[in-house]
Design an enzyme around this catalytic site. Structure first.
Site, PDB file in Angstrom:
ATOM      1  N   THR A 179       3.658  -5.190  -2.896  1.00 45.89           N
ATOM      2  CA  THR A 179       4.636  -5.858  -3.764  1.00 45.89           C
ATOM      3  C   THR A 179       4.821  -7.323  -3.367  1.00 45.89           C
ATOM      4  O   THR A 179       5.074  -7.628  -2.213  1.00 45.89           O
ATOM      5  CB  THR A 179       5.993  -5.137  -3.679  1.00 45.89           C
ATOM      6  N   ASP A 301       2.259   1.628   4.521  1.00 50.67           N
ATOM      7  CA  ASP A 301       0.795   1.635   4.530  1.00 50.67           C
ATOM      8  C   ASP A 301       0.291   0.470   5.383  1.00 50.67           C
ATOM      9  O   ASP A 301       0.757  -0.662   5.244  1.00 50.67           O
ATOM     10  CB  ASP A 301       0.260   1.512   3.103  1.00 50.67           C
TER      11      ASP A 301
END
Length: 361
Positions: A179, A301
């Site tokens: 993001t 992640d």
């Protein structure tokens, strides 16, 4: 609207307005948000022409904006929102088509904070996952200051140097990002030296089609070729490779040197491409030649991959909190002391230029 908590304590709901010409999606989003205790659904409109007066009146925290609409499309509406209501955050709803991907990337460059892809057809499971993803993004991004969306300047970024750079001989720079990635990567590549003697590989969380247009978009700001990675490519010096959306990317030890492996593996951390998978392949095959950078994004992640890289001797960098759209992915590596430096985007670009130019010195 505020919700009562304990004595004299309240929590403010995140207010949302939907702009979509699809009655099905307007109703789905209305039902989803209305049933969520942390989100306040303010209303919906069929396109930008009808939406703008309502946005001016209601002043929502978020606008969920469809890309393709009649009369006034998503790009036109976004331009008006960013001009007249700069405090309002915009998340794009994008169809998984070539046109949808291209327009969405343009919307992110114009100031949309993120996007969520609409599934093709009416697949119930995919639709449910889309609604869940959108809800989680709204909650995660509700704490982001609007100014962070397009500005990555920071005052006195925290820097922690553990390893002497003079001892490093990096030929590969690996970047994990999510993001806020397109804007951060655009700034990063615009600042990189034009004569790098190493290669860059990137895992950006995106669906199919989008990463090809991301590579095209970044190429306009970069001083080096940027392309979507193909299976079996030997990494070339001075070239950047982006993991294809919806696939996994590893860098393996091929006959002619570091080689890409693109494959349809399972998701990891709900991600495909996964930063962990890319980082672990480098930890296994080229740790001493790698500098790995974890940048803005939701979730964790990349953390497990960074642990392996750290153990095997790679040089690790994290983007700092002040310059991240979401300080999710860098957070745990920084907190646990895995990284060698914590920098803003401009200083990350300087460090990449330094490390990847050092390979022939």
């Amino acid at each position: 609207m505020e919700l009562p908590l304990e004595k004299n304590k309240t929590i403010r709901k995140v207010s949302v307005f939907v702009v979509d010409d699809s009655l099905v999606y307007r109703n789905l989003l209305r039902n989803t948000f209305s049933q969520d205790g942390e989100i306040e659904f303010l209303g919906a409109a069929i396109d930008g022409k009808f939406a703008l007066p309502k946005i001016a009146q209601l002043k929502p925290d978020f606008v969920i904006l469809d890309v393709e609409m009649p009369q006034m499309n998503g790009i036109q509406t976004l331009e008006e929102i960013k001009s007249k209501f700069p405090e309002t955050k915009v998340i794009m709803l994008s169809s998984l088509t070539q046109d949808g991907a291209k327009i969405t990337l343009k919307a992110l460059e114009m100031g949309a904070i993120d996007f969520v892809p609409k599934p093709n057809g009416g697949q119930e499971l995919a639709l449910s996952e889309t609604l869940e993803l959108l809800t989680s993004k709204i909650k995660a991004l509700s704490q982001v200051k609007p100014s962070v969306q397009t500005s990555f300047q920071t005052k006195n970024p925290a820097v922690k140097t553990i390893q002497s750079l003079s001892e490093k001989n990096c030929t590969i720079c690996a970047i994990g990002i999510s993001t806020g990635g397109p804007i951060a990567l655009r700034q990063l590549f615009s600042k990189l030296s034009p004569d790098l003697t190493g290669s860059i590989v990137i895992a950006q969380h995106m669906p199919p089609l989008f990463t090809n247009y991301l590579a095209e978009s970044l190429s306009q700001a970069a001083h080096m070729p940027i392309k979507e990675a193909e299976d079996g490519e030997v990494l070339k010096k001075g070239v950047a490779y982006i993991a294809p959306g919806g696939k996994q990317l590893q860098i393996i030890n091929g006959v002619s040197g570091p080689t890409t492996r693109v494959f349809n593996g399972p998701e990891e951390e709900l991600c495909k491409p996964s930063v962990n998978i890319l980082f672990r392949s480098l930890a296994e095959n080229f740790p001493k030649e790698t500098t790995a950078i974890i940048m803005t994004g939701m979730g964790e992640d990349g953390y497990l991959g960074m642990k392996e890289l750290k153990k095997n001797g790679a040089y690790l960098i994290a983007q700092n909190r002040e310059s991240c759209t979401v300080f999710g992915m860098p957070n745990r590596p920084v907190q646990e002391g895995l990284v060698d430096e914590v920098l803003d985007v401009e200083r990350i670009a300087e460090k990449i230029s330094s490390l990847l130019q050092r390979t022939q010195s």
